[in-house]
Structure formats: structure tokens, C-alpha cells
Design a protein around this motif. Structure first.
Motif, PDB file in Angstrom:
ATOM      1  N   PHE A 103      15.069  12.234  -7.503  1.00 52.46           N
ATOM      2  CA  PHE A 103      14.050  11.207  -7.284  1.00 52.46           C
ATOM      3  C   PHE A 103      12.971  11.787  -6.385  1.00 52.46           C
ATOM      4  O   PHE A 103      13.262  12.355  -5.331  1.00 52.46           O
ATOM      5  CB  PHE A 103      14.651   9.959  -6.626  1.00 52.46           C
ATOM      6  N   THR A 104      11.721  11.674  -6.819  1.00 51.20           N
ATOM      7  CA  THR A 104      10.594  12.153  -6.022  1.00 51.20           C
ATOM      8  C   THR A 104       9.543  11.061  -5.926  1.00 51.20           C
ATOM      9  O   THR A 104       9.406  10.230  -6.832  1.00 51.20           O
ATOM     10  CB  THR A 104       9.949  13.409  -6.649  1.00 51.20           C
ATOM     11  N   SER A 105       8.809  11.074  -4.812  1.00 54.73           N
ATOM     12  CA  SER A 105       7.723  10.105  -4.635  1.00 54.73           C
ATOM     13  C   SER A 105       6.620  10.735  -3.806  1.00 54.73           C
ATOM     14  O   SER A 105       6.837  11.686  -3.056  1.00 54.73           O
ATOM     15  CB  SER A 105       8.230   8.836  -3.928  1.00 54.73           C
ATOM     16  N   TYR A 106       5.416  10.199  -3.992  1.00 57.91           N
ATOM     17  CA  TYR A 106       4.279  10.616  -3.165  1.00 57.91           C
ATOM     18  C   TYR A 106       3.463   9.378  -2.797  1.00 57.91           C
ATOM     19  O   TYR A 106       3.010   8.660  -3.698  1.00 57.91           O
ATOM     20  CB  TYR A 106       3.396  11.613  -3.908  1.00 57.91           C
ATOM     21  N   PRO A 107       3.298   9.088  -1.532  1.00 58.82           N
ATOM     22  CA  PRO A 107       3.823   9.791  -0.356  1.00 58.82           C
ATOM     23  C   PRO A 107       5.353   9.853  -0.370  1.00 58.82           C
ATOM     24  O   PRO A 107       6.010   9.021  -0.977  1.00 58.82           O
ATOM     25  CB  PRO A 107       3.323   8.938   0.819  1.00 58.82           C
ATOM     26  N   HIS A 108       5.888  10.842   0.330  1.00 61.32           N
ATOM     27  CA  HIS A 108       7.321  11.076   0.303  1.00 61.32           C
ATOM     28  C   HIS A 108       8.090   9.908   0.937  1.00 61.32           C
ATOM     29  O   HIS A 108       7.630   9.274   1.885  1.00 61.32           O
ATOM     30  CB  HIS A 108       7.658  12.377   1.024  1.00 61.32           C
ATOM     31  N   SER A 109       9.259   9.667   0.392  1.00 61.23           N
ATOM     32  CA  SER A 109      10.118   8.594   0.897  1.00 61.23           C
ATOM     33  C   SER A 109      10.712   8.995   2.245  1.00 61.23           C
ATOM     34  O   SER A 109      11.052  10.151   2.477  1.00 61.23           O
ATOM     35  CB  SER A 109      11.244   8.319  -0.100  1.00 61.23           C
ATOM     36  N   THR A 110      10.807   7.995   3.116  1.00 62.46           N
ATOM     37  CA  THR A 110      11.420   8.243   4.422  1.00 62.46           C
ATOM     38  C   THR A 110      12.923   8.010   4.378  1.00 62.46           C
ATOM     39  O   THR A 110      13.658   8.500   5.229  1.00 62.46           O
ATOM     40  CB  THR A 110      10.795   7.328   5.485  1.00 62.46           C
ATOM     41  N   ASN A 111      13.373   7.275   3.350  1.00 66.58           N
ATOM     42  CA  ASN A 111      14.808   7.002   3.236  1.00 66.58           C
ATOM     43  C   ASN A 111      15.126   6.697   1.776  1.00 66.58           C
ATOM     44  O   ASN A 111      14.449   5.883   1.148  1.00 66.58           O
ATOM     45  CB  ASN A 111      15.197   5.821   4.121  1.00 66.58           C
TER      46      ASN A 111
ATOM     47  N   HIS B 235      21.294   3.311  -9.376  1.00 64.17           N
ATOM     48  CA  HIS B 235      20.460   2.365  -8.624  1.00 64.17           C
ATOM     49  C   HIS B 235      19.908   3.087  -7.402  1.00 64.17           C
ATOM     50  O   HIS B 235      20.666   3.588  -6.563  1.00 64.17           O
ATOM     51  CB  HIS B 235      21.278   1.156  -8.203  1.00 64.17           C
ATOM     52  N   THR B 236      18.583   3.152  -7.339  1.00 62.22           N
ATOM     53  CA  THR B 236      17.919   3.871  -6.250  1.00 62.22           C
ATOM     54  C   THR B 236      17.076   2.906  -5.441  1.00 62.22           C
ATOM     55  O   THR B 236      16.310   2.113  -5.995  1.00 62.22           O
ATOM     56  CB  THR B 236      17.008   4.995  -6.802  1.00 62.22           C
ATOM     57  N   LYS B 237      17.217   2.982  -4.127  1.00 60.58           N
ATOM     58  CA  LYS B 237      16.390   2.203  -3.210  1.00 60.58           C
ATOM     59  C   LYS B 237      15.752   3.179  -2.222  1.00 60.58           C
ATOM     60  O   LYS B 237      16.456   3.908  -1.525  1.00 60.58           O
ATOM     61  CB  LYS B 237      17.217   1.156  -2.471  1.00 60.58           C
ATOM     62  N   ALA B 238      14.441   3.211  -2.228  1.00 64.01           N
ATOM     63  CA  ALA B 238      13.713   4.177  -1.401  1.00 64.01           C
ATOM     64  C   ALA B 238      12.646   3.462  -0.586  1.00 64.01           C
ATOM     65  O   ALA B 238      11.975   2.543  -1.073  1.00 64.01           O
ATOM     66  CB  ALA B 238      13.069   5.252  -2.270  1.00 64.01           C
ATOM     67  N   THR B 239      12.485   3.897   0.653  1.00 57.50           N
ATOM     68  CA  THR B 239      11.459   3.366   1.543  1.00 57.50           C
ATOM     69  C   THR B 239      10.314   4.362   1.613  1.00 57.50           C
ATOM     70  O   THR B 239      10.515   5.532   1.920  1.00 57.50           O
ATOM     71  CB  THR B 239      12.019   3.127   2.951  1.00 57.50           C
ATOM     72  N   THR B 240       9.115   3.879   1.309  1.00 59.18           N
ATOM     73  CA  THR B 240       7.926   4.727   1.373  1.00 59.18           C
ATOM     74  C   THR B 240       6.890   4.058   2.275  1.00 59.18           C
ATOM     75  O   THR B 240       6.992   2.847   2.563  1.00 59.18           O
ATOM     76  CB  THR B 240       7.313   4.935  -0.017  1.00 59.18           C
ATOM     77  N   PRO B 241       5.874   4.800   2.710  1.00 60.85           N
ATOM     78  CA  PRO B 241       4.803   4.180   3.503  1.00 60.85           C
ATOM     79  C   PRO B 241       4.089   3.054   2.762  1.00 60.85           C
ATOM     80  O   PRO B 241       3.473   2.186   3.387  1.00 60.85           O
ATOM     81  CB  PRO B 241       3.860   5.357   3.775  1.00 60.85           C
ATOM     82  N   ALA B 242       4.170   3.061   1.427  1.00 53.03           N
ATOM     83  CA  ALA B 242       3.485   2.039   0.633  1.00 53.03           C
ATOM     84  C   ALA B 242       4.358   0.834   0.330  1.00 53.03           C
ATOM     85  O   ALA B 242       3.876  -0.177  -0.172  1.00 53.03           O
ATOM     86  CB  ALA B 242       2.991   2.647  -0.683  1.00 53.03           C
ATOM     87  N   GLY B 243       5.646   0.920   0.616  1.00 49.36           N
ATOM     88  CA  GLY B 243       6.547  -0.185   0.323  1.00 49.36           C
ATOM     89  C   GLY B 243       7.897   0.320  -0.140  1.00 49.36           C
ATOM     90  O   GLY B 243       8.176   1.523  -0.140  1.00 49.36           O
TER      91      GLY B 243
END
Length: 260
Positions: free
Chosen positions: A90-98, A172-180
Motif C-alpha cells: 500500500f502506497t500513498s502520497y502524501p505518505h501515510s503516518t500509520n 482491509h487497510t486503514k491508513a492515516t494521512t495528512p489529508a484524512g
């Protein structure tokens, strides 16, 4: 233009201008006064990659005992077993903090259009050697699979010339990002089909090796359109001027029109 002609013509002219200004005002009043735009705050991607190495019996068609994706047809007769790996990222931008994930892998054996059996936890471990991890491994041994198919065929009275193994990991993935927060489920299904074809023969077809699921976190913003307000103000001024001129010239015409 003489006085008499002017007295007659000007009210008509300004009446026409008034009509035009009414239409202009109506048009500007129906123009949008604000616009909505969508801003992408975050992009992300679920990535599920399967890979395999098929162990072959000694053969003369390939003159080797292993095949990987793209190296050739997996003929059932010379295939001993297939080692399969699955990797999830799983990848995201901005990067996930958790990032937290949980998973469950369901495996179905089906005789297409006839019967379907969901393997039990014991069967998954004993027949397929499934590892109970997110990035899992398993082994397809054709003799064990064929034995299970034959048993079910005996119970149902059906002969299965072709059959599939469907591997369904539900992640099931739950990720925290600066955007939500991203909270999603990803199910990359791998199908291992034991097929027969008059041109190809008996072979094993593996589909769904690379699967992705992209996503976005968006925000909707509403911004005013000042140019619309300016056009409306101009149309009001045009309408007021035309109405005043029409009224003035009409009164002048009524006062100064010739009498007979």
C-alpha cells in the motif's frame, strides 16, 4: 433628422434598446455566480502481486524442470506442483503516518457452472500448505486437487473435465494521512484453471497475477465569480438608462406630437 422625425423615431429606438436590455439582464441573472472545483488532496494505491514457479517432471518439450510466468504453457501432464507467492503493498502520497491491515484468505474449488466448495482452514493448510500471513505462500499439488475433485464428483454424480481454484484474499487497510483517513477493502483474486482444449491439450491457466486498486481523497471548494456580478451591474445600468430614455422620449413624443 428634423424635429418631427426625431420625436417619432427616438421612442421606438429606446423601446428596442429597453427590450434588448431586459433580455441582457435576464441572461446575466441566470449566469452562475460561483464555481465548484475539486482538489486532489491525496492519491493512494493498493497493489497485489502474485508470482509462481511451476515444478515440472522431466520432459522433452522444455528440457528443464521449472517454469515461471511467461516462459511457456503449463501442461498438466508434466506439471508436478506450483509454488505461489502473494505480496501486498500500500502506497500513498502524501505518505501515510500509520497503516494497519487485517486479512482473510478464502479459497474455492469449483467445477464451472456445477458445484463450488469453499475449503476449510484444515484443507487449506493440508492440501495447499497456505501460510497464515498477509504476504502468503501456497502450493498447488495437482494430484491432491484432482483427488478432492474426484471425491466431490462422486458425491454429486458429475464428471468435471475442467475445474478452477479461486484464491480470494480480503485485505482491509486503514491508513492515516495528512489529508484524512483511508479505510478500504482490497480483494485481488487469483484463478488457477485446469483446462482442456483440442488445440492446446490439457493445461493449467493462471490469471490475475498483478492487480491494483487506485484511489483519491478529494476536497470540493466553491469560489465566487466576480465577473458575473460585474456583468449584472452593467446590465442593470443599461436597463435603467434605456428605461429612462424610453420614458423621456415617449413623454416628449406625447407632448410634441403634431396635431391635425
Amino acid at each position: 433628422m428634423n424635429k418631427r422625425t426625431a420625436i417619432t423615431f427616438l421612442p421606438i429606438l429606446f423601446a428596442a434598446l429597453t427590450a434588448a436590455s431586459i433580455l441582457t439582464t435576464y441572461y446575466t441573472l441566470n449566469l452562475p455566480t460561483e464555481e465548484t472545483s475539486t482538489i486532489i488532496l491525496c492519491t493512494y494505491l493498493h497493489n497485489g502481486i502474485y508470482d509462481y514457479t511451476a515444478q515440472l517432471n522431466p520432459n522433452i518439450i522444455y528440457n528443464k524442470t521449472t517454469l515461471t510466468p511467461g516462459e511457456g504453457t503449463l501442461y498438466t501432464a508434466i506439471t508436478n506442483h506450483i509454488n505461489i507467492t502473494f505480496t501486498y503493498a500500500f502506497t500513498s502520497y502524501p505518505h501515510s503516518t500509520n497503516v494497519a491491515t487485517n486479512h482473510q484468505t478464502t479459497i474455492e474449488l469449483e467445477s464451472t457452472g456445477r458445484w463450488t466448495k469453499t475449503l476449510t482452514t484444515t484443507e487449506k493448510q493440508e492440501i495447499l500448505h497456505l501460510s497464515n500471513t498477509l504476504n502468503f505462500t501456497l502450493q498447488i499439488e495437482k494430484t491432491k486437487i484432482k483427488a478432492l475433485v474426484d471425491t466431490i464428483d462422486t458425491e454429486t454424480g458429475i464428471h468435471s473435465a475442467t475445474y478452477n481454484i479461486n484464491i480470494n484474499p480480503t485485505i482491509h487497510t486503514k491508513a492515516t494521512t495528512p489529508a484524512g483517513t483511508i479505510d478500504e477493502t482490497f480483494t485481488p483474486t487469483l484463478t488457477i484453471a485446469f483446462k482442456t482444449d483440442p488445440n492446446t491439450g490439457n493445461y493449467i491457466d493462471i490469471t490475475g497475477l498483478h492487480q491494483t486498486k487506485p484511489g483519491q481523497i478529494q476536497d470540493t471548494q466553491t469560489n465566487p465569480l466576480p465577473q458575473t456580478k460585474n456583468l449584472q451591474y452593467i446590465s442593470y445600468a443599461f436597463l435603467g438608462t434605456a428605461l429612462s430614455a424610453t420614458l423621456f422620449t415617449t413623454l416628449a413624443y406625447l407632448k410634441l406630437r403634431p396635431t391635425f
